[in-house]
Scaffold this active site. Structure first.
Site, short mmCIF file in Angstrom:
data_model
loop_
_atom_site.label_atom_id
_atom_site.label_comp_id
_atom_site.label_asym_id
_atom_site.label_seq_id
_atom_site.Cartn_x
_atom_site.Cartn_y
_atom_site.Cartn_z
N HIS A 65 0.83 -11.69 4.07
CA HIS A 65 -0.55 -12.18 4.09
C HIS A 65 -0.99 -12.77 2.75
CE1 HIS A 65 -1.13 -10.77 8.12
NE2 HIS A 65 -0.84 -9.52 7.80
N ARG A 119 6.68 -7.30 0.26
CA ARG A 119 6.49 -7.20 1.71
C ARG A 119 6.84 -8.57 2.28
NH1 ARG A 119 1.44 -5.78 5.46
NH2 ARG A 119 0.36 -7.43 4.30
N GLU A 150 2.86 0.26 12.27
CA GLU A 150 1.50 -0.28 12.36
C GLU A 150 1.14 -0.78 13.76
OE1 GLU A 150 0.97 -3.53 9.61
OE2 GLU A 150 2.92 -4.40 10.01
N ASP A 155 -3.54 -2.76 11.13
CA ASP A 155 -2.90 -3.14 12.39
C ASP A 155 -2.82 -1.97 13.35
OD1 ASP A 155 -2.27 -5.97 12.49
OD2 ASP A 155 -1.08 -5.59 10.70
#
Ligand code: 3PY
Ligand code: MG
Length: 255
Positions: free
Chosen positions: A46, A71, A147, A173
């Site tokens: 993200h 990530r 998640e 999430d």
């Protein structure tokens, strides 16, 4: 080979504090990594940047003692192996929902005979040392993100994958897939489920990390036995600190 500082933190019985970078800047990464964080994670999922910027951010982080992690945006072998070659000492993989997906992730992270990571460690050797290839499977941490509702259903099977180091909880999430919304504070159902993830991680000798929206929640997660907590990301911290200054200045202006 350079030891993984997170493993040293855990040997001391401490919970690690991790920073989370969504701003694509080597300077910003360097500033954050010079603060006494145990680890700094570059968020390619993200975060607002691409893989070349991630390289310069990892270079900036590795001027400090903070453990550089990434990530990745997806469970995609070439991408994971590229960030490993770039010197990531931990990879957090989002949306691991099944044992098969987790096995594929861990295989990608490891050199033969335990995996199918291709040889070409580039910055891995610069950061980790000449014997990087011999120790990378153990020192470079593989984190599967828990998640989704489906991941919770498959939790035991995922947690028992050999070679996996940790479960990393994504409460946003998790809330979206369980409740359809993100609430703050998190709903009792989400809290119950993330506590179950912590218990299952413990039972399988896995480390457990979690993203926390604020310090109060992070404190509860430390007390619940998490091994690594992330408290907000860089953009959120910038917004919060800037907002606080604006609010203070407004008070001053009103005087
Ligand atoms: C989530 O909470 O879903 C996350 O991915 C946190 O990084
Ligand atoms: Mg998420």
């Amino acid at each position: 080979m350079r030891a993984n500082g997170l493993q040293e933190v855990w040997q001391q019985g401490r919970c690690a504090l991790n920073a989370w970078l969504s701003i694509g800047s080597s300077y910003s990464a360097e500033v954050v990594a010079h603060l006494p964080y145990d680890a700094v994670t570059v968020d390619l999922q993200h975060g607002m940047f691409d893989i070349e910027t991630a390289l310069s951010m990892l270079q900036a982080i590795s001027t400090t003692a903070a453990v550089p992690m990434v990530r990745v945006p997806a469970n995609t072998a070439w991408l994971i192996q590229k960030v490993l070659d770039m010197g990531a000492y931990g990879v957090i993989c989002p949306m691991i929902d099944t044992r098969d997906q987790c096995e594929a992730f861990v295989r990608t992270m490891r050199y033969p005979p335990h995996g199918d990571r291709s040889y070409g460690p580039a910055r891995g050797i610069l950061y980790g040392g000449a014997d990087y290839v011999n120790g990378a499977d153990e020192a470079v941490l593989s984190w599967a993100m828990m998640e989704t509702k489906l991941a919770l259903e498959n939790l035991e099977q995922i947690a028992s994958v050999p070679g996996l180091h940790g479960l990393y909880i994504g409460p946003s999430d998790l809330s979206m897939t369980l409740e359809g919304v993100i609430s703050n504070p998190l709903s009792p159902r989400v809290i119950r489920e993330l506590e179950r993830v912590i218990q299952v991680a413990r039972a399988h000798n896995l480390r457990v990390g979690i993203f926390c929206p604020d310090v109060a929640f992070a404190r509860v997660m430390v007390a619940s036995g998490c091994d690594l907590v992330t408290v907000m990301n860089d953009a959120g911290l910038l917004r919060k600190a800037t907002g606080a200054i604006i609010a203070e200045m407004q008070i001053t202006a009103d005087l």
